[in-house]
Design a protein around this motif. Structure first.
Motif, PDB file in Angstrom:
ATOM      1  N   UNK A  56       0.848  -1.189   0.000  1.00  0.00           N
ATOM      2  CA  UNK A  56       0.000   0.000   0.000  1.00  0.00           C
ATOM      3  C   UNK A  56       0.882   1.238   0.000  1.00  0.00           C
ATOM      4  N   UNK A  57       0.336   2.374   0.469  1.00  0.00           N
ATOM      5  CA  UNK A  57       1.153   3.587   0.573  1.00  0.00           C
ATOM      6  C   UNK A  57       1.727   3.727   1.980  1.00  0.00           C
ATOM      7  N   UNK A  58       2.663   4.634   2.131  1.00  0.00           N
ATOM      8  CA  UNK A  58       3.448   4.753   3.359  1.00  0.00           C
ATOM      9  C   UNK A  58       2.587   4.894   4.609  1.00  0.00           C
ATOM     10  N   UNK A  59       1.596   5.776   4.581  1.00  0.00           N
ATOM     11  CA  UNK A  59       0.831   6.073   5.784  1.00  0.00           C
ATOM     12  C   UNK A  59      -0.314   5.108   6.042  1.00  0.00           C
ATOM     13  N   UNK A  60      -0.439   4.085   5.198  1.00  0.00           N
ATOM     14  CA  UNK A  60      -1.548   3.137   5.377  1.00  0.00           C
ATOM     15  C   UNK A  60      -1.082   1.756   5.828  1.00  0.00           C
ATOM     16  N   UNK A  61       0.198   1.628   6.163  1.00  0.00           N
ATOM     17  CA  UNK A  61       0.723   0.330   6.582  1.00  0.00           C
ATOM     18  C   UNK A  61      -0.036  -0.195   7.801  1.00  0.00           C
ATOM     19  N   UNK A  62      -0.320   0.673   8.756  1.00  0.00           N
ATOM     20  CA  UNK A  62      -0.968   0.250   9.998  1.00  0.00           C
ATOM     21  C   UNK A  62      -2.357  -0.322   9.776  1.00  0.00           C
ATOM     22  N   UNK A  63      -3.203   0.405   9.058  1.00  0.00           N
ATOM     23  CA  UNK A  63      -4.573  -0.049   8.824  1.00  0.00           C
ATOM     24  C   UNK A  63      -4.582  -1.324   7.985  1.00  0.00           C
ATOM     25  N   UNK A  64      -3.646  -1.433   7.055  1.00  0.00           N
ATOM     26  CA  UNK A  64      -3.584  -2.635   6.220  1.00  0.00           C
ATOM     27  C   UNK A  64      -3.146  -3.833   7.061  1.00  0.00           C
ATOM     28  N   UNK A  65      -2.179  -3.634   7.928  1.00  0.00           N
ATOM     29  CA  UNK A  65      -1.727  -4.731   8.786  1.00  0.00           C
ATOM     30  C   UNK A  65      -2.835  -5.182   9.726  1.00  0.00           C
ATOM     31  N   UNK A  75       4.187  -4.124   2.814  1.00  0.00           N
ATOM     32  CA  UNK A  75       5.184  -3.214   2.262  1.00  0.00           C
ATOM     33  C   UNK A  75       4.529  -1.923   1.801  1.00  0.00           C
ATOM     34  N   UNK A  76       5.352  -0.905   1.568  1.00  0.00           N
ATOM     35  CA  UNK A  76       4.796   0.391   1.166  1.00  0.00           C
ATOM     36  C   UNK A  76       5.759   1.150   0.258  1.00  0.00           C
ATOM     37  N   UNK A  77       5.174   2.016  -0.566  1.00  0.00           N
ATOM     38  CA  UNK A  77       5.917   3.069  -1.255  1.00  0.00           C
ATOM     39  C   UNK A  77       5.101   4.349  -1.167  1.00  0.00           C
TER      40      UNK A  77
END
Length: 374
Positions: A100-109, A143-145
């Motif tokens: 996903x994107x950088x600031x969405x790692x938490x919600x995705x996890x 992962x994120x970018x």
């Protein structure tokens, strides 16, 4: 419909699988949630009704509850991949791989954790020979970018529903590329980037194994962009990025690369496969930038019962059989990045920043002049 890299006439080493995708590795499924809402004028600051982002889900064995051998490598660590400590210690990934994107790692996890629990997509602990429901532990891999040039990253537009959509719509066969899933708002070599995939099918004398690649390409400077040794970055005209606010340093960004194989390899060998990813990235003129998170993870669908509470009888290739697999990794990574660039569409985003698609006609014309396309 836009052409993939091979359809432009580019020549690559090696044979692909049926779909030239990570899903050529049997059992692997990929799903997306793509979030595009609002026009540039709708962006009024953080949290506006404006987004260019998404989520990508990779299920190593589809809907089958599974644990797979895994390995990883960082070329440059300016990025995030969760679950790595346990991956390094145990050599396994439990469940899906998400991007996903950088600031969405938490919600995705967190949302992936909930989905795994609801779908019994984890291995519970065993006590006196009996699985204990609701027990056990796992560390989702996310992962994120960074997509902040086009997306309202600080608006936190990715929600649990989007994570579930990516997981529930995952499928095998042909998969979309370009402005989809976690790759929706990404930039590559200062062209529109995003999601790309490719595969290689080894000769029978080398085992007949398949190596599949999926990239989320958000990296690279235009100046050094190269195809087949031909410098294209400064030869391509008329499609320079338009920045209305901050102008990023060229090459700032990241790339997540996910490798899949059906070869019976162990975690150390999977990590060594990841160490060959930079060869493919470097062929196109990137891999030098400190501001980029270049992070790679690999898994094997072989040895289905390698995760056990007793004794495993895993089959493992000898190291001297790995050379064709390492070559396949580098070749497929290069092609996957080019497929992302070929599929991506021009996008206007936050603050009226505009990133143009790689102009296929110009690329073909330049490469023909250099004898790289007939």
């Amino acid at each position: 419909m836009k052409k993939r890299a091979r359809e432009l006439g580019l020549e690559f080493y090696g044979e692909t699988g049926r779909y030239n995708a990570i899903t050529d590795v049997e059992g692997v499924e990929v799903g997306y949630s793509t979030i595009i809402k609002g026009a540039p004028e709708d962006y009024k600051g953080m949290g506006s009704a404006f987004a260019r982002t998404g989520v990508t889900a990779i299920l190593p064995r589809g809907r089958q509850r599974s644990v797979v051998y895994a390995g990883r490598h960082d070329l440059n660590g300016n990025g995030e991949l969760t679950g790595t400590h346990w991956m390094d210690d145990s050599g396994f990934i439990h469940g899906p791989i998400m991007i996903t994107n950088t600031n969405s790692v938490g919600i995705v996890r967190d949302s992936t954790t909930k989905w795994m629990l609801e779908n019994k997509f984890y291995h519970p602990l065993v006590f006196q020979g009996r699985e204990i429901e609701g027990s056990g532990y796992f560390y989702p891999v996310v992962g994120e970018t960074y997509d902040g040039l086009l997306n309202d990253t600080n608006g936190f537009h990715v929600k649990e529903e989007h994570v579930r959509e990516a997981l529930e719509t995952a499928h095998g066969g042909a998969i979309a590329e370009g402005n989809v899933g976690g790759g929706t708002g990404m930039v590559c070599h200062e062209f529109k980037g995003g999601t790309g995939t490719a595969s290689r099918k080894l000769d029978e004398k080398d085992g007949g194994y398949t190596v599949g690649v999926l990239v989320q390409a958000n990296h690279g400077a235009r100046k050094w962009f190269t195809i087949g040794g031909v410098p294209l970055g400064e030869a391509i005209t008329g499609v320079d990025p338009v920045y209305r606010s901050i102008v990023p340093k060229p090459g700032t960004g990241s790339i997540i690369v996910v490798l899949a194989t059906d070869a019976p390899v162990n975690p150390i060998q999977l990590s060594k496969m990841c160490k060959r990813v930079p060869i493919g990235i470097g062929r196109l003129g990137s891999g030098y930038e400190n501001g980029s998170g270049d992070i790679f993870v690999a898994f094997s669908t072989a040895n289905e019962n390698s995760f056990t509470h007793t004794t495993s009888s895993a089959k493992i290739l000898g190291d001297f059989m790995m050379d064709p697999i390492y070559k396949a990794v580098a070749d497929a990574v290069e092609e996957a990045i080019l497929n992302a660039l070929c599929a991506a569409e021009t996008m206007e985003g936050m603050d009226y920043n505009k990133i143009y698609a790689m102009p296929q006609e110009q690329v073909v014309e330049i490469l023909k002049k250099h004898g790289k396309i007939k």
